[in-house]
Enzyme design. Sequence first.
Site, PDB file in Angstrom:
ATOM      1  N   GLU A 171       0.810  -1.234   0.000  1.00  0.00           N
ATOM      2  CA  GLU A 171       0.000   0.000   0.000  1.00  0.00           C
ATOM      3  C   GLU A 171       0.837   1.274   0.000  1.00  0.00           C
ATOM      4  O   GLU A 171       0.546   2.219   0.726  1.00  0.00           O
ATOM      5  CB  GLU A 171      -0.967  -0.016   1.196  1.00  0.00           C
ATOM      6  CG  GLU A 171      -1.902  -1.215   1.161  1.00  0.00           C
ATOM      7  CD  GLU A 171      -2.834  -1.322   2.374  1.00  0.00           C
ATOM      8  OE1 GLU A 171      -2.807  -0.435   3.246  1.00  0.00           O
ATOM      9  OE2 GLU A 171      -3.590  -2.297   2.429  1.00  0.00           O
ATOM     10  N   ASN A 215       1.942  -5.256  -3.171  1.00  0.00           N
ATOM     11  CA  ASN A 215       0.533  -5.528  -2.839  1.00  0.00           C
ATOM     12  C   ASN A 215      -0.212  -4.219  -2.556  1.00  0.00           C
ATOM     13  O   ASN A 215       0.288  -3.358  -1.828  1.00  0.00           O
ATOM     14  CB  ASN A 215       0.513  -6.419  -1.585  1.00  0.00           C
ATOM     15  CG  ASN A 215      -0.851  -6.975  -1.236  1.00  0.00           C
ATOM     16  OD1 ASN A 215      -1.524  -7.557  -2.093  1.00  0.00           O
ATOM     17  ND2 ASN A 215      -1.264  -6.825   0.014  1.00  0.00           N
ATOM     18  N   HIS A 252     -10.565  -5.734  -2.373  1.00  0.00           N
ATOM     19  CA  HIS A 252     -11.656  -5.501  -1.416  1.00  0.00           C
ATOM     20  C   HIS A 252     -12.749  -4.763  -2.186  1.00  0.00           C
ATOM     21  O   HIS A 252     -12.646  -3.553  -2.417  1.00  0.00           O
ATOM     22  CB  HIS A 252     -11.163  -4.650  -0.240  1.00  0.00           C
ATOM     23  CG  HIS A 252     -10.108  -5.326   0.581  1.00  0.00           C
ATOM     24  ND1 HIS A 252     -10.373  -6.438   1.359  1.00  0.00           N
ATOM     25  CD2 HIS A 252      -8.790  -5.054   0.753  1.00  0.00           C
ATOM     26  CE1 HIS A 252      -9.258  -6.808   1.974  1.00  0.00           C
ATOM     27  NE2 HIS A 252      -8.289  -5.994   1.631  1.00  0.00           N
ATOM     28  N   GLU A 278      -6.464 -10.459  -1.169  1.00  0.00           N
ATOM     29  CA  GLU A 278      -7.289 -10.162   0.009  1.00  0.00           C
ATOM     30  C   GLU A 278      -8.756 -10.069  -0.384  1.00  0.00           C
ATOM     31  O   GLU A 278      -9.489  -9.196   0.093  1.00  0.00           O
ATOM     32  CB  GLU A 278      -6.829  -8.853   0.669  1.00  0.00           C
ATOM     33  CG  GLU A 278      -5.356  -8.839   1.041  1.00  0.00           C
ATOM     34  CD  GLU A 278      -4.912  -7.592   1.804  1.00  0.00           C
ATOM     35  OE1 GLU A 278      -5.775  -6.807   2.256  1.00  0.00           O
ATOM     36  OE2 GLU A 278      -3.689  -7.405   1.940  1.00  0.00           O
ATOM     37  N   ASP A 280     -12.489  -9.879  -0.809  1.00  0.00           N
ATOM     38  CA  ASP A 280     -13.790  -9.958  -0.135  1.00  0.00           C
ATOM     39  C   ASP A 280     -14.745  -9.031  -0.873  1.00  0.00           C
ATOM     40  O   ASP A 280     -14.329  -8.030  -1.435  1.00  0.00           O
ATOM     41  CB  ASP A 280     -13.723  -9.691   1.381  1.00  0.00           C
ATOM     42  CG  ASP A 280     -13.029  -8.401   1.787  1.00  0.00           C
ATOM     43  OD1 ASP A 280     -12.861  -7.489   0.952  1.00  0.00           O
ATOM     44  OD2 ASP A 280     -12.655  -8.298   2.972  1.00  0.00           O
TER      45      ASP A 280
HETATM   46  O1  9MR Z   1      -7.843  -7.592   8.524  1.00  0.00           O
HETATM   47  C1  9MR Z   1      -6.845  -6.801   9.174  1.00  0.00           C
HETATM   48  C2  9MR Z   1      -7.410  -6.258  10.471  1.00  0.00           C
HETATM   49  O2  9MR Z   1      -7.635  -7.299  11.392  1.00  0.00           O
HETATM   50  C3  9MR Z   1      -6.457  -5.234  11.072  1.00  0.00           C
HETATM   51  O3  9MR Z   1      -7.063  -4.618  12.176  1.00  0.00           O
HETATM   52  C4  9MR Z   1      -6.092  -4.198  10.022  1.00  0.00           C
HETATM   53  C5  9MR Z   1      -5.105  -3.202  10.584  1.00  0.00           C
HETATM   54  O4  9MR Z   1      -4.696  -2.282   9.640  1.00  0.00           O
HETATM   55  O5  9MR Z   1      -5.520  -4.833   8.884  1.00  0.00           O
HETATM   56  C6  9MR Z   1      -6.438  -5.679   8.254  1.00  0.00           C
HETATM   57  O6  9MR Z   1      -5.865  -6.237   7.085  1.00  0.00           O
HETATM   58  C7  9MR Z   1      -5.526  -5.308   6.068  1.00  0.00           C
HETATM   59  C8  9MR Z   1      -4.308  -5.847   5.362  1.00  0.00           C
HETATM   60  O7  9MR Z   1      -3.281  -6.099   6.274  1.00  0.00           O
HETATM   61  C9  9MR Z   1      -3.842  -4.885   4.283  1.00  0.00           C
HETATM   62  N1  9MR Z   1      -4.903  -4.544   3.376  1.00  0.00           N
HETATM   63  C10 9MR Z   1      -6.168  -4.123   3.982  1.00  0.00           C
HETATM   64  C11 9MR Z   1      -6.621  -5.150   5.006  1.00  0.00           C
HETATM   65  C12 9MR Z   1      -7.987  -4.771   5.566  1.00  0.00           C
HETATM   66  O8  9MR Z   1      -7.928  -3.565   6.270  1.00  0.00           O
END
Ligand code: 9MR
Length: 331
Positions: A171, A215, A252, A278, A280
């Site tokens: 990101e 990513n 997402h 990722e 969903d």
């Molecule tokens: O699903 C993850 C969540 O449990 C955490 O609180 C969050 C913290 O930033 O990160 C979420 O996963 C993220 C992933 O690491 C990177 N892309 C976006 C995902 C959803 O927010």
Amino acid sequence: MGVNGVPPDQGRRPAGNRRMLVAGALSAIGLLAAPALTAPADAAAGTLGAAAAQSGRYFGAAVAAGHLNDSTYVATWDREFNQVTAENEMKWTSTEPNRNQFTFGSADQIANHAFSKGMKVRGHTLVWHAQIPTWLNNLSATDLRAAMVNHINGVMGHYKGKIYSWDVVNEAFNDGGAVGTLRSSIWTQKLGNGFIEEAFRAARAADPAAKLCYNDYNIDDANASKTRGVYNMVKDFKARGVPIDCVGLQSHFGNPPANYQANIQQFADLGVDVQITELDIGGGGSTQADAYRRVTQACVNVPRCAGITVWGITDKWSWRSGDTPLLFDGN
Ligand code: 9MR
């Protein structure tokens, strides 16, 4: 989350929807002729992982160590999926909370379970602006660079030779602005835009066996300016011999863009794999099932699309549980 930690619409999804979502994805992998409301009779080939394996792909899920005491959760993981990503456990705050003190307890819980089942493991993630410890904040540029390389060496070294692919940088691109604009972060502020290249070079040296991915989210539309920026970076890396093997489309979604397959293809044409990392999809009913089918079909149609990871197993623990975005409901 709603009251008492219960997601607001847990259980709201109609009973047949789980089977519809899984069948939608399965049909696109080629197992079923058309989306069906029932699971296929041949259970051996009727799981997502087994169906994906028929074309040399994987179908995985993000898993959280905190849920491993839930036997239904683990049984679903083991039955359906042949790849895993630790949802949070391999991030910097978890693996190196204090400088040069590496901790892999919960990451190893997930990884060792996966290794014992022969699943692929995607490492997520080495260099990100979020979920990083505060000790990074006050370092000089020289020190921060050393800390970044030391982190890459420490985490990749712990799993050396065992990880299928790493999200080396996560990101880094901005959502707005001109094509190619990076998000302002501790990394850009202290190291400049070259931090991405530095991270990839260090990662290749740390574990030459792992595929190295960039990513990001919102890079699913082939023509979006954020996508163009990532595309240009990958093209430049390939031209200059900076090591990069894959692009992760987080995906997402509300809905996949119409040119989603063309987008996968344009990255593949640069000579990198594409991984849907990722996935969903919010919504419900046949619209949601069809979106899952279209994403899966797009991956199947591009030889260099290596596999799909959904961002969780059950809606009840999804980061966006209110959207009931996953293949399995709260039950
Ligand atoms: O699903 C993850 C969540 O449990 C955490 O609180 C969050 C913290 O930033 O990160 C979420 O996963 C993220 C992933 O690491 C990177 N892309 C976006 C995902 C959803 O927010």
